[in-house]
Motif scaffolding. Sequence first.
Motif, short mmCIF file in Angstrom:
data_model
loop_
_atom_site.label_atom_id
_atom_site.label_comp_id
_atom_site.label_asym_id
_atom_site.label_seq_id
_atom_site.Cartn_x
_atom_site.Cartn_y
_atom_site.Cartn_z
N TYR A 243 -17.82 16.71 6.57
CA TYR A 243 -17.81 15.26 6.40
C TYR A 243 -16.40 14.74 6.14
O TYR A 243 -16.08 13.59 6.46
CB TYR A 243 -18.78 14.80 5.32
N ALA A 247 -14.71 11.89 8.45
CA ALA A 247 -14.24 10.67 7.79
C ALA A 247 -12.79 10.37 8.14
O ALA A 247 -12.43 9.23 8.46
CB ALA A 247 -14.42 10.81 6.27
N GLY A 250 -12.66 9.18 11.66
CA GLY A 250 -13.16 7.82 11.77
C GLY A 250 -12.14 6.79 11.32
O GLY A 250 -11.95 5.75 11.98
N VAL A 251 -11.46 7.06 10.22
CA VAL A 251 -10.44 6.14 9.72
C VAL A 251 -9.27 6.05 10.71
O VAL A 251 -8.75 4.95 11.00
CB VAL A 251 -9.93 6.60 8.33
#
Length: 485
Positions: A243, A247, A250-251
């Motif tokens: 994860y 993450a 994604g950022v």
Amino acid sequence: MNTAGTATAAAPEELGNVKRLPILISIIIGAFFSILNETLLNIAFPELLVELQVSAPTLQWLATGYMLVVGVLVPASALLVQWFTTRQMFLGAMTLFTVGTLVCGTAPEFSFLLAGRLLQAAGTGLMLPVMMNTILVLYPPEKRGAAMGSIGLVIMFAPAIGPTLSGLILESFEWRWLFYFVLPFAVFSIIFASIYLKNVSTVTKPKVDVVSLILSTIGFGGIVYGFSSSGEGHGGWSSPEVYGTVAVGGVALLLFVLRQLRLKEPLMDLRAFKYPMFTLTTLLLIILMMTLFSTMSLLPFLFQGALLMTVFASGLLMLPGSLLNGLISPLTGKLFDKFGPRALVIPGTLFLAVIMWFFTQVSGETSKTSFLILHICLMVAISMIMMPTQTNGLNQLPQRYYPHGTAILNTLQQVAGAIGVALFIGIMTSGQRSFLEESSDPTSPAQMSEAMVSGVHNAFVVGFAFAIAALVLSLFIKRTKAQAE
């Protein structure tokens, strides 16, 4: 107007005396064998698990890593096609691919094989923008459906025929011959292109935004790595490595998108998404690529691990569907020119949803004939959807968005394929593990076979959900016309 538009618009004025056929042949030869390698190794995975002594989630990096590198490189394609000529891009890409093929064939261990695959992928990542942009420049919109059908012969037929060719080769030779077989064709492609390939683009050398390159690499790389890691070990999605990287990716992608919308000369002009059919096309193709590549990865495991079929038999079972896939793509392109996208895409997605539901019902007792029919139907359905959808979406874009539109579609298709392979193999592996943990005799061959079927079943259920989503999206598709500049 940005420089991408200048580069694309200027070229056609100088193409009056250029012969299209030799250029098309040059590109198709190289692109076919580079894209072929996306799935060429899939059917050899069970054999490689034993010989290389690695786990299935680790081994799948040979497929996922390939598509990840392609997906990371393609965002820069809209920039690269303006910095280098058509010949420079093509010959450079094929040289990288050829070196990578040689490394793979002579690899003494997994790390060298993976390195060779990544070199091959770098060549493929540079090849895709050359192929797509050249077709858009050479052919007017009214003839583009048939021309894109020829591209479909490469983009769809090459990865589809990969498992079949693998099975035929591995019946008589070891896995290294999968690369020795490709090597002479790659060399021939370089020689042929050196003689016949002409420059069809204009070099403008726009500004290079290094920050965008870094953000796109971290973004796409982080997301795919996270999905790939989800099937390793026992942590799954609860693992910080999984994860956390998703993450971070994604950022980085969010920052990449915001930056592209502010730049005057973006690496990938995301304003193309203001055209609704292009946006719809992108969503449909993401779903289709995840379904296609994940299915091509799951079936060899099911055939050899649960049905105890030989490599040759597995490849032979997938041959008819692969052949039909290639033969139908040019035909669907011509039908698109005549009837538009709805006549093909809506029935195609409905057909796909029905097929994926049947895949959720397969078991260790399912006959080979049933698998043969299902695979043929799957390939026909994808042929009805893929190129008509892509052509319709690109046709709505003004000419200045062509490099960026093709870069967006190629990037997201490759990354979606990589995520699809990682996600579905992760689901399969988790299902196997859960089944064996509850088994009274997890080392029994019968129980291991049932565990494989259980894991593949779970993956196909997710595939069926994707197919339903594609069907819903297809209901909104409309025929497009080229927009004014």
